[in-house]
Design an enzyme around this catalytic site. Sequence first.
Site, mmCIF file in Angstrom:
data_model
loop_
_atom_site.group_PDB
_atom_site.id
_atom_site.type_symbol
_atom_site.label_atom_id
_atom_site.label_comp_id
_atom_site.label_asym_id
_atom_site.label_seq_id
_atom_site.Cartn_x
_atom_site.Cartn_y
_atom_site.Cartn_z
ATOM 1 C CD GLU A 117 48.204 40.904 38.428
ATOM 2 O OE1 GLU A 117 48.806 39.811 38.443
ATOM 3 O OE2 GLU A 117 47.506 41.317 39.364
ATOM 4 C CG ASP A 147 50.758 38.253 36.114
ATOM 5 O OD1 ASP A 147 50.707 37.926 37.321
ATOM 6 O OD2 ASP A 147 49.784 38.735 35.499
ATOM 7 C CB SER A 206 45.145 24.429 57.727
ATOM 8 O OG SER A 206 45.036 25.449 58.706
#
Length: 515
Positions: free
Chosen positions: A275, A279, A475
């Site tokens: 993570e 980032d 969408s």
Amino acid sequence: MSQSFLVSLCIVALSFGVHGRQTTVTPKPRFVPLRPAAATSSVELTLGLPATNIEGLHAALYDVSDPKSANYGRHLSKAEVEAFVAPKPDSVQAVNDWLAQHDVHPEVISPSGDMLRINIPVPKANALLGANFTVFKDQHSGTTLVRTLSVTIPDDVDSHLQFMYPTTQFIMPVNQSPRFEAVNPPKASTRRQSLPSICSVDVDPECLEDFYHIPTAPANASGNSLAVSGYLNEIASEDDLEISFLAFRPDVTTTPEFSVVSVDGGVTSGSGTLEASLDIQYTVGIATGVPTTFYSVGNPFADGFIDLVNFLLAQDELPLVLTTSYGFNESDFTGAEALAESFCNAYAQLGARGTSVFFCSGDNGVYSFSFNSLCDATDFGPTFPSTCPFLTSVGGTQGFSPEVAASFSGGGFSNMFARPDYQAAAVDSYLTRLGGQFAGLFNQSGRAFPDVSAQSVDFITRISGGSSALNDITSGSNPGCGAQGFPTMDGWDPVTGLGTPDYEKLLALVTGLGA
């Protein structure tokens, strides 16, 4: 056995003889009591005192954030913000006198003095609060935590205390690492020309710069700064960043560095984790030349998030952006609404001083962060702090031709925070078109999220070992693990917000060039 154990807790709590407002909770079945907290151990508690003029802070924040206001961009000083949130003298006196009666001496942990912290032995905490602190185990994560099922605050103190945490709050940090697979990285080369064909398979910083019209030249404005927060022992590596730049930003001859600051004992070195690497490599990789700091926070619980904000608020100069890819389930704050409000108000202070705060909206569609495999939730579950009205919540999209909603993009409506006026027109329009669909599954008057969105899948990561300026996404939907979720529509929707950014249009909008 469990039932008799809980009964004994009640009997012991009554024996302390504390009189006042009692709060008693029944935790979710996932939290199993193991044993009374050891008498030789201690508990660390954060106390929040009511602000002198929190409504004034909110009004000031909205004033400097509204492009139509004459005060737009004229952010408040450190002293001005602290004046709004400083506690009243009689509240400070009442709480300190109460603690002193038990020979407890608090530490002030916020610049304004509205938050205190005490670290006291378990027997003293039980006596102070008429509690019985107990070790519980979270069967979902295996984590143990010390909590009590009941606390009592004296009548003459109750109105002067906003919250005390952690006591009866069973709020767990969300530990949901990104899903990934190993791939072969592209060879280093000059800047690529056929981005659309490459980006149809994977996403790298060049894809995002090209698609969202983000300039590749280094930013040169004075005072630029960007903060990335990390929790759960996540850390990014300079070596991984350098390799990432060689592969994905060959136009940058010298790999930028980032700083690491530890809060609450957060890790500052080690092999890059998923993570944090994702980032850092994409913030530094896209915000070319912007000084970036990674704030590694050792405490992943709610008070750790608050500690980071207080750490920043104590500084004379703040980062212009704070981005966070972690969060909580809003439902975990049920019964602890005052804590959630104080949490949210901390971000309002940052915003009033000029920091744009961004949070992810969640990774499980309308079912909050931590759904179970049965998908048997009785209603949609918002995430927190995304439901705080004083920050920007970011949802997820995927694909480029066309760009559509990611099915896991968190989104919906808060059950705690009312919808702010700045959302009224866009959200009311969506709800009108939605009609009665999903009636009873969400709070139609709650703060709606996300606000905007961006690409969220197929990111290549190196690991050792105003709406006119947005691309409207029309969408997709966000069912998460279930069969139903909010549909996207023209304009704002609770899947992708107002859409994804177009840097050139945003620049023109905020500088007045688009008028």
